[in-house]
Design a protein around this motif. Structure first.
Motif, mmCIF file in Angstrom:
data_model
loop_
_atom_site.group_PDB
_atom_site.id
_atom_site.type_symbol
_atom_site.label_atom_id
_atom_site.label_comp_id
_atom_site.label_asym_id
_atom_site.label_seq_id
_atom_site.Cartn_x
_atom_site.Cartn_y
_atom_site.Cartn_z
ATOM 1 N N ASP A 527 28.261 47.684 44.812
ATOM 2 C CA ASP A 527 29.296 47.197 43.905
ATOM 3 C C ASP A 527 29.977 45.970 44.382
ATOM 4 O O ASP A 527 31.031 45.923 44.962
ATOM 5 N N GLU A 528 29.440 44.759 44.313
ATOM 6 C CA GLU A 528 29.625 43.395 44.381
ATOM 7 C C GLU A 528 30.102 43.435 46.190
ATOM 8 O O GLU A 528 31.304 42.838 46.397
ATOM 9 N N PRO A 529 29.568 44.046 46.985
ATOM 10 C CA PRO A 529 30.193 43.949 48.441
ATOM 11 C C PRO A 529 29.870 42.554 48.997
ATOM 12 O O PRO A 529 30.704 42.115 50.253
ATOM 13 N N THR A 530 29.332 41.638 48.348
ATOM 14 C CA THR A 530 29.031 40.128 48.638
ATOM 15 C C THR A 530 29.973 39.197 47.994
ATOM 16 O O THR A 530 29.524 37.970 47.751
ATOM 17 N N SER A 531 30.927 39.482 47.167
ATOM 18 C CA SER A 531 31.460 38.596 46.235
ATOM 19 C C SER A 531 32.239 37.520 47.144
ATOM 20 O O SER A 531 32.440 36.368 46.626
ATOM 21 N N ALA A 532 32.375 37.576 48.571
ATOM 22 C CA ALA A 532 32.939 36.506 49.331
ATOM 23 C C ALA A 532 31.977 35.582 49.584
ATOM 24 O O ALA A 532 32.246 34.587 50.186
#
Length: 613
Positions: A527-532
């Motif tokens: 669930d978008e863990p790499t949004s950063a």
């Protein structure tokens, strides 16, 4: 659970009554520390008898002293026997006091464990509801000290037992002295009791119940103003004055309630002292009158004075403490209201299928958040096939995360249903169903565990260290571990271990991926863990992770469309609805919203690369 009354301030709050709460607490004592019972009885007898013991002894001492020299030997014998008896009584009282207090704490700590266990097992959806948070806050207060709530009720049971025994023993003596005195003392005690009970109820309802949200606000303001994670924003946006003003507003709410609290108990103290003074004056008046009329000796005066004062004080204290007992019972209501919240897990749950493959289907699923008018997800029909890689894409607020929370059964649909291999997932126990998923969420929380336990999420004895090392290596943390002297045994954070280490944002993401790999569940959810990360880094990480999980089913969430082109199917969400579904090639050929958004994002990334070059 039996009958109960609902409180109007919170529909989840229940009242069980002092009698049923007494039985409940006694059962908890028997469950966790039954040796309390004989110790408490020893203390009750010692404390009760010693309160009037020397008054009775004093009568015989005075009688013997007035008998002349011939009674000296008998007087000495009486004093020796009385001293030995007093020693036994004091020993019983002191032994009980010294051995029982920490056992009460033990029982309370076990009940705290019950509360924590309930909070950990309560459905995620309920934890977001304000009334559940308020009930939990009250349950925390009911187990938060030695003097109130569950432990306060234990102490008060012993105190009430002692007072009741004393009142019962001294009652006959006061009736013999003057039956009208008994009526007056009972009337004064009843007046104190009624006023005390009113004070307790008013204090509970108008002060402490209404303080539940204030305590949460104070806790939040404390974290914001002191937590290092907020320090950069506070300084760069010059928020200190703004936060102080917010905190002062919360302090004012607390202060207003505290003024009411102390005002109530100041008036209560005045009424209690007035009633106590009137009772003692009545006792002395009756005794002095009896002496003047010649019907009462000095020895009898001493004994009846001790017994009458013991009756008056213990009756008053019994009624007073019974009011406190009712208050403690109300706080036990708070505790029970939370730990006995109904769990929505099906009572006739069926086992999760032990299958090689799993198919998940959304059937006309909609979801509306608590007290929200608009649906966060509207009429979703979607199938996740075995081994399929599904990308869920869309802008922020489109409903992607809501869809995942429904799939994971953190939420249950408000309309429609979801099936696993044709069975409604609400028929499974949540804990069993959760074992099917290896999730990695956008907000990656680090716990103060050693790295090995953080990856396995199990105790050291249950942790497979070789699997941990393999998962960490596949997640790309090998270089980091080589730099740590204790390797996978390194403690994270400095909360528990002063030598603990913290991880960078990227390292935290890799640790979360390692945890998902270790669990090796049939379905992986990112669930978008790499949004950063930037778009290119996110795409590379997703593709590498997809290679790691092999033929498992997977759901990838992203608002960046380029990151999930490798997936078998792509579901585009907009404003709570799935508006397009298909492979990347099919959606691009369709020339719809997905193709338009992909083109816009691709142009943006291309311009960004050119600017960076």
């Amino acid at each position: 659970m039996g009958e109960y009354k609902e409180r109007t301030d919170n529909p989840l709050h229940r009242q069980f009554g002092a009698g049923r709460n007494t039985i409940y607490i006694l059962k908890k004592i028997r469950q966790y520390c039954p040796v309390i019972f004989p110790i408490a009885i020893m203390g009750i007898i010692g404390e009760s008898v010693i309160s009037y013991y020397w008054g009775i002894v004093g009568k015989f001492v005075i009688d013997l002293a007035g008998a002349g020299a011939a009674s000296v030997e008998a007087l000495i014998r009486l004093l020796l026997i009385a001293g030995a008896g007093a020693g036994v009584l004091v020993f019983c009282r002191q032994f009980s006091d010294g051995k029982i207090w920490y056992r009460y704490i033990l029982v309370r700590q076990q009940m705290i464990t019950e509360r924590v266990d309930k909070a950990l097992c309560l459905s995620y959806e309920m934890l977001e509801r304000p009334e559940v948070l308020d009930v939990h806050q009250r349950a925390m207060q009911a187990t938060g000290s030695n003097d109130n709530g569950v432990e306060g009720m234990m102490h008060l049971m012993q105190t009430l037992g002692m007072r009741l025994v004393t009142v019962a023993v001294t009652f006959a003596a006061v009736v013999v002295l003057d039956w009208r005195l008994v009526g007056l003392l009972i009337a004064l005690g009843a007046l104190q009791f009624c006023y005390h009970l009113w004070t307790v109820k008013t204090d509970k309802a108008e002060v402490w119940d209404k303080m539940a949200p204030v305590w949460r606000q104070l806790d939040y303001m404390s974290r914001v103003t002191q937590d290092f994670d907020y320090a950069k924003d506070i300084r760069l946006f010059d928020l200190s004055g703004f936060l102080i003003e917010k905190q002062q507003a919360v302090f004012e709410k607390k202060q207003n309630r505290m003024k009411l609290h102390f005002g109530l108990w100041f008036r209560h103290a005045a009424v209690s002292q007035a009633c106590a003074a009137a009772g003692k004056a009545a006792v002395y008046a009756v005794l002095v009158g009896a002496v003047l009329q010649g019907g009462l000796s000095i020895g009898d005066f001493t004994m009846f004075l001790a017994l009458a004062v013991a009756f008056s004080e213990n009756l008053s204290q019994f009624l007073h403490r019974f009011g406190d007992f009712r208050r403690a019972s109300l706080e036990v209501d708070d505790f029970r209201s939370f730990v006995e919240l109904e769990d929505d897990d099906s009572a006739d749950a069926v086992p999760v299928p032990d299958a090689q493959t799993y198919t998940f289907e959304f059937h006309n699923v909609s979801y509306r958040y608590f007290k929200q008018e608009k649906k966060a997800l509207d009429n979703l029909n979607l199938t996740l096939h075995p081994g399929e890689k599904l990308a869920v894409v869309g802008l922020n607020g489109a409903g992607k995360t809501t869809m995942i929370k429904l799939l994971l059964r953190l939420y249950d649909p408000t309309e429609g249903y979801i099936t696993l291999n044709g069975i409604d997932i609400r028929r499974f126990r949540r804990a069993d169903y959760y074992r099917l998923f290896s999730p990695v969420f956008q907000n990656i929380e680090i716990m103060a565990f050693p790295i090995a336990e953080h990856v396995s999420m199990k105790t050291p004895g249950e942790t497979d260290r070789s699997r941990v090392e393999k998962a960490v290596e596949e997640a790309g943390l090998t270089e980091k571990l080589r730099a740590l002297p204790r390797g996978i045994d390194t403690e994270l954070l400095k909360v528990v271990d002063d030598e603990g280490v913290d991880l960078s944002g990227g390292e935290r993401q890799k640790l979360a991926l390692a945890r998902a790999l270790y669990k090796a569940a049939p379905v992986v959810v990112l669930d978008e863990p790499t949004s950063a990360l930037d778009a290119l880094a996110e795409q590379q990480l997703y593709e590498r992770f997809d290679h790691m999980i092999g033929d498992k089913s997977a759901v990838y969430i992203s608002h960046r469309l380029a990151s999930t082109r490798f997936c078998d199917k792509i579901a585009l969400f907009m404003d709570g609805r799935m508006v397009e579904y298909g492979s990347h090639e099919e959606l691009m050929e369709g020339g719809g919203e997905y193709a338009h958004m992909f083109a816009v994002q691709a142009q943006y990334y291309q311009e960004e690369e050119e600017a960076g070059a």
